[in-house]
Design an enzyme around this catalytic site. Structure first.
Site, PDB file in Angstrom:
ATOM      1  N   GLU A 158      -7.423  12.623  -5.551  1.00 47.79           N
ATOM      2  CA  GLU A 158      -6.565  13.488  -6.383  1.00 47.79           C
ATOM      3  C   GLU A 158      -7.272  14.758  -6.858  1.00 47.79           C
ATOM      4  OE1 GLU A 158      -4.909  10.990  -9.450  1.00 47.79           O
ATOM      5  OE2 GLU A 158      -3.733   9.848  -8.018  1.00 47.79           O
ATOM      6  N   ASN A 190      -8.157  11.411  -0.553  1.00 48.26           N
ATOM      7  CA  ASN A 190      -6.892  10.742  -0.869  1.00 48.26           C
ATOM      8  C   ASN A 190      -6.128  11.579  -1.895  1.00 48.26           C
ATOM      9  OD1 ASN A 190      -5.485   8.137  -0.488  1.00 48.26           O
ATOM     10  ND2 ASN A 190      -5.917   7.744  -2.657  1.00 48.26           N
ATOM     11  N   HIS A 245       3.412   7.707  -3.049  1.00 54.90           N
ATOM     12  CA  HIS A 245       4.213   7.191  -4.169  1.00 54.90           C
ATOM     13  C   HIS A 245       5.492   8.034  -4.190  1.00 54.90           C
ATOM     14  CE1 HIS A 245       0.972   4.741  -5.749  1.00 54.90           C
ATOM     15  NE2 HIS A 245       0.154   5.778  -5.735  1.00 54.90           N
ATOM     16  N   ASP A 270       4.615   3.163  -2.554  1.00 57.37           N
ATOM     17  CA  ASP A 270       5.733   2.503  -3.226  1.00 57.37           C
ATOM     18  C   ASP A 270       6.893   3.492  -3.190  1.00 57.37           C
ATOM     19  OD1 ASP A 270       4.836   4.211  -5.406  1.00 57.37           O
ATOM     20  OD2 ASP A 270       3.823   2.510  -6.350  1.00 57.37           O
TER      21      ASP A 270
END
Ligand code: XIL
Length: 511
Positions: free
Chosen positions: A157, A217, A257, A290
């Site tokens: 991030e 990531n 996400h 998700d």
């Protein structure tokens, strides 16, 4: 921003009874026992057959049998983060949870993703540390588990929210310095936490002889576009980082996400974005999937199961998309339980499969595509332009030519030509074109592709090529890493645009 608030929410969980914390000994057999053509019955086996891993995030108190039955890969959801294992001087502490997860994965033949070394969040005692202390921690963490960790998230991030395309304005990125003020941190005189952390990690991996691959990531980097069709600047910034530091970076995680945030949409160009990173030679993973079961605006599928299907398909269609990890097993135990974004319901190891589970299993069982996209126009062979001869052959012998004074040229040098073909992925109002440049019978050192876009079409984004022009006649030339193509081999570049781009006829010239 709503998304960042939701993102930082920490979901509290009740402790699980010790009695359910348990077990597992030998590897779990996942063969169906039926002939090879039969569909596999677990995510793990279906993914393995398709040539990728399917994993999940977990914790030491959730090592239920279903974990290793359904999943072939494990990411510690919290147990390897700096706030758990780092001391303020970059040493290690409290590694028992991480050790337990690694050992569990090892004894069940599961791949481990280490998560994560350099992150602005959950930094614990490392918060505010210097690059030198970060380097110490990177060395200690990588060396503790060595090749038992197949993939490490070295930097997590690093890019700002809200599609600015900039680095975060938070530690550790506040240590960055742009010496010549050109807006990036890529130059020799610059300081870049990403570069320096990867260099350190690579040194440690090489010195230890580990097989560990090093990943970067991030989230909201999944599509080429964001809601409304504008460019995904965060994805483009990540792409520039990976391209620039390719020698140290082996893999890229798209967290995935997916929710109602306009920058976290499931877009039709997800596959094209995965492909452009893959074209840099790195592995791509969907690393923390998700999918909110109520995407009011951002669906491309009909409901959650269909959305899962599309996301899994986008990965399967790119050979270097080598793994998918869902961020937990069951909705109720997810960090975002209110979105019900996972594949199971239930708790404490007693889980029930959702429609999304069956959709993913089915899609994995279909495997990767081996045929080109159906939208690719078949090559059009031009009709012969010369009519068959109607005149009879000459009866008079041809004039004899004097003997040549210079020896005739022997075999002509092979022509260093190239050909280009386009495959299109179109939707209403937009398209992604992938152009394949194939060398002729001789190697080429550089290439240029010209094509004319139909009126109304315009290019918004290009990868793996330099471009001149945005509409009408446009030209693309190689970038430094894909100009050299061996005889008969190919490389690919891509571009995205608005409007329609049917009927493109690319012309390739080589140097
Ligand atoms: C989350 C965990 O799931 C939560 O349990 C924890 O409270 C906060 O972090 N991006 C990441 C993950 O890289 O580490 C985050 O995990 C989710 C977002």
């Amino acid at each position: 921003m709503g998304s960042s608030l939701r993102r930082r929410r920490i979901v509290s969980r009740t402790a699980l009874p010790a009695a359910v914390m348990l077990l597992v000994g030998g590897a779990v057999a996942v063969q169906s026992g039926t002939p090879a053509v039969a569909a596999e019955t677990t995510l793990r086996a279906a993914a393995a057959k398709a040539g990728l891993f399917f994993g999940t995030a977990s914790s030491p108190n959730r090592l239920y049998p279903i974990l290793s039955q359904e999943f072939g890969q494990l990411t510690p959801e919290n147990d390897m983060k700096p706030d758990r294992i780092a001391t303020s001087s970059g040493g290690l502490q409290n590694t028992s949870g991480a050790d337990q997860l690694v050992n569990h994965a090892q004894s069940n033949g599961m791949v481990v993703r280490g998560h994560t070394l350099v992150w602005h969040s959950q930094a614990g005692a490392l918060q505010g540390a210097s690059q030198s202390t970060l380097n110490t921690f990177i060395g200690n963490a990588i060396n503790r588990w060595g090749s038992k960790i197949a993939y490490w998230d070295v930097v997590n991030e690093s890019l700002e929210d809200n599609n600015t395309g900039r680095r975060r304005n938070q530690w550790p990125h506040t240590m960055n310095r742009d010496a010549n003020g050109d807006g990036d941190f890529f130059d020799a005189g610059d300081t870049d936490v990403i570069r320096d952390s990867f260099i350190r990690a690579k040194q440690v991996v090489q010195a230890g002889g580990y097989s560990t691959k090093l990943c970067i990531n991030d989230y909201d980097v999944e599509g080429l576009t964001v809601k409304g069709g504008g460019p995904n600047r965060k994805a483009n910034a990540l792409y520039d980082i990976v391209r620039t530091y390719r020698q140290y970076i082996d893999c890229v995680g798209f967290q995935s996400h997916f929710n109602d945030n306009p920058n976290s949409i499931i877009s039709n160009d997800l596959q094209a974005n995965i492909q452009r990173f893959a074209d840099l030679g790195v592995e791509v993973h969907l690393s923390e999937v998700d999918i909110d079961d109520d995407l009011s605006n951002n669906d491309i599928g009909a409901g959650q199961a269909d959305n899962y299907r599309k996301v899994v398909r986008a990965c399967l269609n790119v050979a270097k998309c080598t793994g998918i990890t869902v961020w937990g097993i069951s909705d109720s135990e997810s960090w975002r339980s209110s979105e019900r974004g996972l594949l199971f319901t239930g708790g404490n190891g007693n889980y029930q499969k959702k429609a999304a589970y069956y959709a993913v299993l089915d899609e994995l069982n279909k495997g990767r595509t081996t045929t080109p996209p159906t939208t690719t126009p078949p090559p059009t062979t031009p009709p012969p332009t010369t009519p068959p001869p109607t005149t009879p052959p000459p009866t008079t012998p041809p004039p004899t030519t004097p003997p040549p004074t210079t020896p005739p040229p022997t075999t002509p040098p092979p022509t260093n030509g190239c050909t280009a073909t386009v495959s299109l992925n179109s939707w209403t109002g937009g398209f992604v074109a992938t152009v394949r440049v194939t060398a002729g019978s001789a190697p080429i050192q550089g290439w240029n592709v010209q094509l004319t876009l139909p009126s109304g079409a315009a290019i918004t984004n290009v990868w793996s090529a330099e471009r001149t022009g945005t509409s009408g006649s446009v030209q693309f030339s190689n970038v430094n890493y894909n100009g050299s193509v061996a005889a008969g081999q190919y490389t690919e570049f891509g571009f995205q645009g608005t409007g329609s781009a049917t009927g493109l006829t690319p012309v390739c010239t080589a140097s």
